[in-house]
Design a protein around this motif. Structure first.
Motif, short mmCIF file in Angstrom:
data_model
loop_
_atom_site.label_atom_id
_atom_site.label_comp_id
_atom_site.label_asym_id
_atom_site.label_seq_id
_atom_site.Cartn_x
_atom_site.Cartn_y
_atom_site.Cartn_z
N SER A 34 0.90 -1.09 -0.01
CA SER A 34 0.02 0.07 -0.04
C SER A 34 0.73 1.25 -0.10
CB SER A 34 -1.03 0.05 1.13
OG SER A 34 -1.70 -1.15 1.31
N THR A 35 0.16 2.30 -0.34
CA THR A 35 1.01 3.59 -0.56
C THR A 35 1.72 4.19 1.07
OG1 THR A 35 -0.35 4.56 -1.86
CG2 THR A 35 0.76 6.16 -0.61
N GLY A 36 2.83 4.28 0.78
CA GLY A 36 3.63 4.58 2.17
C GLY A 36 4.20 3.38 3.05
N VAL A 37 3.78 2.13 2.50
CA VAL A 37 4.14 1.04 3.15
C VAL A 37 5.46 0.42 2.50
CG1 VAL A 37 3.50 -1.21 3.87
CG2 VAL A 37 2.15 0.50 3.94
N HIS A 38 6.53 0.13 3.05
CA HIS A 38 7.76 -0.57 2.59
C HIS A 38 7.51 -1.91 2.07
CE1 HIS A 38 8.93 2.37 5.87
NE2 HIS A 38 9.88 2.66 4.98
N LYS A 39 8.11 -2.27 0.82
CA LYS A 39 8.39 -3.38 0.64
C LYS A 39 9.78 -3.99 1.23
CE LYS A 39 7.75 -4.93 -3.42
NZ LYS A 39 7.86 -5.02 -5.22
N PHE A 47 22.94 -12.27 7.81
CA PHE A 47 21.85 -11.90 6.69
C PHE A 47 21.74 -10.51 6.69
CE2 PHE A 47 19.80 -11.74 11.07
CZ PHE A 47 18.88 -10.67 11.08
N GLY A 48 20.85 -10.36 5.47
CA GLY A 48 20.71 -8.89 5.24
C GLY A 48 19.06 -8.78 5.05
N VAL A 49 18.48 -7.25 5.12
CA VAL A 49 17.12 -6.91 5.09
C VAL A 49 17.27 -5.82 4.17
CG1 VAL A 49 15.04 -6.71 6.19
CG2 VAL A 49 16.48 -8.23 7.24
N ARG A 50 16.35 -5.59 3.31
CA ARG A 50 16.27 -4.57 2.45
C ARG A 50 14.89 -3.95 2.49
NH1 ARG A 50 19.20 -4.53 -2.68
NH2 ARG A 50 21.05 -3.38 -1.71
N TRP A 51 14.48 -2.67 2.72
CA TRP A 51 13.22 -2.00 2.74
C TRP A 51 13.32 -0.81 1.58
CZ3 TRP A 51 15.62 -3.24 7.39
CH2 TRP A 51 14.85 -4.01 8.39
N SER A 52 12.00 -0.67 0.96
CA SER A 52 12.04 0.19 -0.11
C SER A 52 10.49 0.71 -0.14
CB SER A 52 12.67 -0.56 -1.56
OG SER A 52 12.59 0.47 -2.76
N ARG A 91 7.34 12.53 -5.94
CA ARG A 91 7.47 11.10 -5.86
C ARG A 91 9.15 10.87 -5.69
NH1 ARG A 91 3.57 7.58 -6.10
NH2 ARG A 91 5.03 6.04 -6.54
N HIS A 92 9.46 10.10 -4.51
CA HIS A 92 10.88 9.90 -4.05
C HIS A 92 10.79 8.39 -3.71
CE1 HIS A 92 12.00 13.99 -5.33
NE2 HIS A 92 11.05 14.17 -4.50
N THR A 93 12.03 7.77 -3.60
CA THR A 93 12.10 6.54 -3.27
C THR A 93 13.18 6.20 -2.07
OG1 THR A 93 11.80 5.37 -5.29
CG2 THR A 93 13.05 4.14 -3.75
N ILE A 94 12.86 5.79 -1.01
CA ILE A 94 13.72 5.84 0.23
C ILE A 94 14.14 4.17 0.16
CG2 ILE A 94 13.91 5.84 2.73
CD1 ILE A 94 11.79 7.89 2.48
N ARG A 95 15.47 3.96 0.62
CA ARG A 95 15.68 2.37 0.48
C ARG A 95 16.59 2.36 1.82
NH1 ARG A 95 19.75 1.02 -3.71
NH2 ARG A 95 21.45 0.44 -1.88
N VAL A 96 16.38 1.41 2.66
CA VAL A 96 17.22 0.95 3.93
C VAL A 96 17.71 -0.37 3.89
CG1 VAL A 96 17.00 0.94 6.28
CG2 VAL A 96 15.67 2.65 5.28
N ASP A 97 19.09 -0.59 3.88
CA ASP A 97 19.64 -1.78 3.92
C ASP A 97 20.36 -1.98 5.36
OD1 ASP A 97 19.32 -1.67 1.28
OD2 ASP A 97 21.33 -1.36 0.49
#
Length: 477
Positions: free
Chosen positions: A37-42, A81-86, A140-146
């Motif tokens: 959903s809008t505003g929710v991270h994958k 392990f690694g987790v990525r949010w976008s 629109r912009h993209t935030i990514r967290v590694d």
């Protein structure tokens, strides 16, 4: 305190080029086809710290705030392990934001692929944090967290929030969009609605109104909702208005107005009169001509019986202020007419199914009774002390009698064109089985012959056919 070890292959005490490249480039592996959903991270989980290969799992995460001990999900090891949010979202007008990150081991935060926070060292089990102030452009912009966990407990948090102090935020919100108006023809009030603003620091909306032809805006209301019914445009106000909506953020900045949207309250028919012409049997309706610029046309209706029920039947439309109907039966009944107004926006006066005696645009018109009693009475002649006794009798049962009285006329015989004289015109005793009336017509005893006839009449002055003419001769005295 025990320090977690960073287990990385070294060649001669130097990180290998392959490993160093994987840590710096960290290419994003193809994620499973999950839509959030809008505003929710994958969110994607990897069983390595290089984010390589296919993700073990992909899901949605509304808030990045985790504290894992052991495996975070099935199929992912407890260590390394690694987790990525976008997340890609619309930031509206943008403006000043605070980006924060807190984690054990490695965490990096990117805005549109540009690294903004870099905490990529072994920290043991103690989390450390960092906050940076950024100006996010509009749109629109993209935030990514590694995040990577090399060993031990895994803790990570990330937030991005607007800075709402007026000292920092001087960016005006975007003007609201999707403004729509709805005019209720029954209540004659306007409801204005609009789409949700994309600002993350929205405080409220303000609705403004101005009459067409005026440049002065009046604030109608301030609201956190997205619709409002204007109580000031009522049945007595037929002025067309423009509406616009403005957004205000928590720093007090106000947007420009939305695209002006017009509401055209209905012109109304303030009075309706009518006359019935006996000669033609037609009704002529009249009303004041509307002169509002948004007036379009009138619709004239008659309340008629259709399939056993009375309904409002359109007779036609006109831009003028008169209407003449077709012939109407002169039956003594009340006819009901209504005139509706439509404006150039296609809105028409509220038109209830029922009759409204007090409505200014509705006329209750009494049609004269032009239907005569159907049958002639019987006439009987005899003698009385001073002349001729004439008696008229009608045998119609009382419940269906369509007359109120009986009349007897007389004329002298001779040419047959003599003038008829009324010798009796009166009501009858309604208690009797029959309707009857008698008169003793005083005549001189000169041996002349006279003719008589009888008929009934109703309250509107309509007469039945006459009875057969009967003649009688007065004896010579």
């Amino acid at each position: 305190m025990h320090q977690k070890s960073l287990v990385v292959p070294r060649v001669g005490g130097v990180l290998s080029a392959a490993v160093l490249g994987s840590l710096l480039a960290v290419p994003q592996a193809a994620a499973a086809d999950v839509t959030c959903s809008t505003g929710v991270h994958k969110r994607t989980f990897y069983k390595n710290t290089s984010f390589s290969g296919s993700p073990v799992r992909t899901d949605c995460d509304s808030t990045i705030s985790e504290s894992w001990t052991g495996k975070p999900v099935s199929g992912v090891p407890s260590d390394n392990f690694g987790v990525r949010w976008s997340v890609t979202r619309d930031f509206g007008s943008g403006g000043p934001f605070a980006f924060t990150a807190s984690a054990t081991d490695g965490v990096r935060v990117y805005l549109d692929g540009v690294r903004k926070i870099n905490l990529w060292t072994n920290t043991g089990n103690t989390a450390r944090s960092k906050s940076v102030n950024l100006t996010v452009p509009s749109g629109r912009h993209t935030i990514r967290v590694d995040y990577v966990n090399w060993s031990g407990a895994a803790k990570v948090k990330h937030t991005y929030t607007p800075r709402t102090a007026a000292t920092y935020d001087r960016t005006r919100p975007l003007a609201p969009t999707g403004v729509k108006t709805a005019y209720n023809t029954k209540t004659r009030k306007s409801t204005v609605s609009w789409s949700a603003n994309k600002e993350m620091d929205l405080a409220s909306y303000a609705l403004y109104r101005r009459p067409v032809g005026s440049s002065t805006w009046t604030k109608v209301t301030t609201t956190t909702g997205r619709s409002h019914t204007d109580p000031l445009v009522n049945s007595d106000d037929r002025t067309p208005y423009y509406y616009e909506v403005r957004a205000k953020d928590k720093a007090g900045n106000t947007s420009s107005g939305s695209t002006d949207t017009i509401v055209r309250p209905l012109p109304v028919v303030t009075s309706l009169t009518g006359t019935y012409a006996k000669a033609t049997g037609k009704v002529t309706l009249k009303w004041p001509l509307n002169t509002e610029p948004h007036f379009d046309h009138y619709t004239v209706l008659s309340n008629d019986k259709v399939n056993g029920s009375y309904v409002w039947v359109p007779l036609g439309t006109t831009k003028g202020n008169t209407w003449t109907t077709g012939p109407v039966a002169a039956d003594g009944e009340t006819r009901h007419y209504r005139v509706l107004v439509s404006n150039d926006a296609g809105t028409t006066t509220y038109n209830p199914h029922w009759l409204e005696a007090g409505a200014a645009n509705e006329l209750w018109l009494s049609i004269p009774d032009g239907i005569a009693p159907a049958y002639a009475p019987d006439l009987a002649l005899g003698s009385c002390a001073s002349g001729i006794q004439a008696t008229a009798t009608d045998y119609t049962p009382a419940p269906i009698r369509d007359f109120t009285g009986l009349e007897i006329e007389r004329r002298a015989t001779g040419t047959g064109t003599g003038t008829w004289t009324v010798v009796l015109h009166q009501g009858y005793d309604r208690r009797g089985d029959h309707a009857t009336a008698t008169v003793c017509d005083s005549l001189p005893a000169d041996g002349r012959t006279h003719e008589y006839r009888a008929r009934t009449y109703d309250a509107a002055g309509n007469y039945s056919p006459s009875s057969e003419i009967r003649a009688v001769t007065v004896p010579v005295g």
